[in-house]
Design a protein around this motif. Structure first.
Motif, PDB file in Angstrom:
ATOM      1  N   ALA A 163      -6.780   5.592  -8.420  1.00 37.16           N
ATOM      2  CA  ALA A 163      -6.530   5.356  -6.998  1.00 37.16           C
ATOM      3  C   ALA A 163      -6.633   3.882  -6.656  1.00 37.16           C
ATOM      4  O   ALA A 163      -6.185   3.459  -5.583  1.00 37.16           O
ATOM      5  N   ALA A 187      -1.262   4.522  -4.936  1.00 40.82           N
ATOM      6  CA  ALA A 187      -1.519   5.361  -3.771  1.00 40.82           C
ATOM      7  C   ALA A 187      -1.226   6.808  -4.142  1.00 40.82           C
ATOM      8  O   ALA A 187      -0.229   7.092  -4.801  1.00 40.82           O
ATOM      9  N   ALA A 188      -2.111   7.719  -3.728  1.00 39.25           N
ATOM     10  CA  ALA A 188      -1.942   9.158  -4.023  1.00 39.25           C
ATOM     11  C   ALA A 188      -1.559   9.366  -5.487  1.00 39.25           C
ATOM     12  O   ALA A 188      -0.488   9.898  -5.785  1.00 39.25           O
ATOM     13  N   ARG A 197       8.270   6.176  -5.664  1.00 37.44           N
ATOM     14  CA  ARG A 197       7.372   5.019  -5.708  1.00 37.44           C
ATOM     15  C   ARG A 197       7.918   3.912  -6.607  1.00 37.44           C
ATOM     16  O   ARG A 197       7.470   2.767  -6.541  1.00 37.44           O
ATOM     17  N   LYS A 208       6.800   0.742  -3.317  1.00 35.02           N
ATOM     18  CA  LYS A 208       6.120   1.867  -2.670  1.00 35.02           C
ATOM     19  C   LYS A 208       4.963   2.353  -3.537  1.00 35.02           C
ATOM     20  O   LYS A 208       5.086   2.483  -4.744  1.00 35.02           O
ATOM     21  N   GLY A 209       3.831   2.629  -2.914  1.00 29.68           N
ATOM     22  CA  GLY A 209       2.708   3.172  -3.660  1.00 29.68           C
ATOM     23  C   GLY A 209       1.913   2.121  -4.412  1.00 29.68           C
ATOM     24  O   GLY A 209       1.104   2.444  -5.257  1.00 29.68           O
ATOM     25  N   GLN A 210       2.136   0.838  -4.105  1.00 22.11           N
ATOM     26  CA  GLN A 210       1.417  -0.218  -4.799  1.00 22.11           C
ATOM     27  C   GLN A 210       0.125  -0.510  -4.046  1.00 22.11           C
ATOM     28  O   GLN A 210       0.123  -0.705  -2.847  1.00 22.11           O
ATOM     29  N   THR A 211      -1.004  -0.591  -4.749  1.00 19.47           N
ATOM     30  CA  THR A 211      -2.275  -0.827  -4.082  1.00 19.47           C
ATOM     31  C   THR A 211      -2.985  -2.071  -4.578  1.00 19.47           C
ATOM     32  O   THR A 211      -3.971  -2.484  -3.985  1.00 19.47           O
TER      33      THR A 211
END
Length: 547
Positions: free
Chosen positions: A454, A458-459, A467, A474-477
């Motif tokens: 995590a 993301a998710a 992503r 998208k979905g990069q943390t």
């Protein structure tokens, strides 16, 4: 390994004198340390879950010995691994250990020692310092087989300038865009034939109205046959008829030999395999026998190529053994003659051995995830259908117009990486997580916990091909997003068969989605196990319904 919440802990604080050492831990005590009941050193000073460690009190880089570890004795650790059957759950062991010890730890198993990392920022630092001749862990059982049989080694087992010279020549036939354009039609042909075979099977064995039948099966045997048929067509330039009702015994033996080789490799990595060779241990004998059969498979194909060449010369043809058509990777290498025959044999054998399970298993996971995520499946199908129609049947254009298809493969390999690690042996002193890593250290990027972290995604438990679209934003943390997708490795030492595998998997999924709706009998998570590669404990059952 006990969890952090249940461990028995003894906290030892450094005495006032600088540089004093605790004899039990063997580390410089400039901070509080915890020692678990299992003898594992655990640092209490973590900056949150993202695991960036602070410098020592004196502001200095910490020593290698201060890196948290899973136990000092490699042989004791190895016995624990066998007793607790951890090798089969190596990916889960790594995930648990990162959760307990933070983003970097040392592990010593039998004859192997490594530093394991997970964060993209550390991965980037490792790869940026790898130099002109990146070196990864040598699979010594494979190397020993080549040496005892007096076979040449392919690029997978080589290092240094010798590796680089051979690799650059191979890249021209398997990695460059011109090479992909040549072999893509061969992969597409096999993928279409697979779908025709499945359509006939659904009509013959399925339930429902004619033309709308559905069939629930374990597709793994058919997918393995597809992977071998596709690999043979691209590498050897020949079809071997695996979609017939009675596949050849030779082909079935080859699949068995690859599986036997994969199963026997992991234990041999941590044992003195030359001693096992000397005493004729059954484990070594099984491993060597599997490789012997894999090599004989390649030898037979090389002999057939020579027979075709002799036949064409006898007819006075100037087009050579290929008759002027693309003759596969083997034919290209043979005709150009830039590699010796022994090196060609070594490299095509390695590509064949590494090109069946490593594509067939991710395809099983892909069918499962698409089947249990119908909305995602329909979104990918709509894009594939539109791209296919616009491309006018050109497979390369169709793939280019369907980025969600590529995203699906990347997402599958994030959740279910074929290999558990990507490795580099450091060529110079490096600093990771503010620890000093000496030159010559084996550092492993652990792919399964990376893909499910995590702190990185993301998710992370969600199957979300989107992503990876739009440059993966998208979905990069975390920073270091370039080092989040590493299933095929990185840089000059990335998988030599990457372009074959990526296109092979995408083409099969494309034709399946154009032909069938997929569903699953159970949406429960698949239990996974690890041999040399990650695979399902039990292959998932998939329902194919004709569109």
């Amino acid at each position: 390994m006990r969890s952090m919440s249940t461990r028995v802990t003894v906290c030892v604080r450094a005495p006032g004198a600088r540089g004093s050492r605790n004899l039990l831990c063997g580390v410089t005590l400039r901070r509080a340390l915890c020692v678990t009941a299992a003898g594992t050193v655990v640092d209490e000073k973590l900056e949150g879950r993202k695991g960036v460690r602070k410098k020592g009190v004196d502001g200095q880089v910490r020593s290698f010995k201060e890196i948290p570890h899973t136990g000092r004795s490699g042989w004791v650790n190895l016995v624990k691994f066998w007793r607790e059957d951890r090798f089969r759950q190596l990916h889960k062991h790594m995930e648990r250990t990162f959760n307990a010890l933070g983003p970097i730890y040392r592990e010593h198993l039998g004859t192997q020692s490594s530093v394991n990392i997970i964060l993209p920022s550390d991965i980037g630092e490792l790869f940026r310092s790898e130099g002109l001749h990146p070196e990864r862990m040598t699979l010594q059982p494979w190397a020993t087989h080549r040496e005892t049989r007096h076979y040449s080694k392919g690029v997978f087992l080589k290092n240094g300038e010798e590796w680089r010279v051979d690799r650059l020549l191979l890249n021209k036939e398997v990695m460059m865009s011109a090479a992909v354009k040549r072999f893509l039609p061969l992969l597409d042909e096999v993928a279409r034939d697979f779908c025709r075979m499945m359509q006939a099977k659904v009509e013959r064995e399925g339930r429902g109205e004619e033309g709308k039948r559905s069939l629930t099966i374990d597709p793994s045997p058919d997918i393995f046959r597809f992977a071998l048929e596709a690999s043979c067509n691209v590498i050897y330039g020949e079809r071997i008829g695996l979609f017939s009702s009675s596949p050849s015994l030779e082909s079935q033996k080859f699949i068995w030999a690859v599986e036997q080789m994969l199963v026997t490799t992991p234990p041999l990595l941590y044992l003195p395999h030359r001693l096992l060779l000397r005493i004729g241990a059954p484990l070594w004998t099984q491993h060597a026998t599997a490789w012997d059969h894999i090599f004989s498979h390649a030898e037979a194909r090389i002999q057939r190529w020579y027979q075709r060449l002799s036949s064409s010369q006898g007819r006075g043809s100037e087009a050579g053994a290929s008759g002027g058509q693309y003759s596969g990777v083997l034919g290209q290498l043979m005709e150009k003659g830039q590699l010796s025959l022994d090196l060609i044999k070594a490299n095509v054998t390695e590509m064949m051995a590494g090109g069946v399970d490593t594509t067939a298993v991710p395809l099983q996971f892909a069918l499962f995830e698409l089947g249990r995520n119908p909305e995602v499946q329909e979104r990918v199908r709509q894009q594939v259908r539109a791209s296919w129609e616009q491309a006018g049947g050109d497979p390369q254009k169709a793939l280019q117009g369907a980025p969600l298809l590529k995203g699906t493969i990347k997402e599958i390999l994030r959740l279910y990486p074929v290999a558990t690690t990507v490795q580099r042996r450091t060529i110079k002193d490096t600093i990771l997580q503010n620890y000093h890593i000496p030159a010559g250290t084996l550092v492993q990027v652990c792919l399964y916990p990376l893909g499910r972290s995590a702190d990185v995604f993301a998710a992370p438990q969600r199957f979300e091909p989107d992503r990876w679209v739009n440059n993966g934003e998208k979905g990069q943390t975390v920073e270091g997003s370039s080092f989040r997708s590493l299933a095929f490795g990185f840089g000059a030492r990335q998988c030599v068969g990457r372009r074959i595998a990526e296109n092979e998997m995408q083409l099969l999924l494309m034709h399946i989605l154009l032909s069938f709706h997929l569903s699953v009998t159970s949406s429960e998570d698949i239990k996974t196990t690890c041999t040399l590669i990650l695979q399902p404990e039990t292959p998932p059952r998939i329902t194919f319904r004709k569109l």
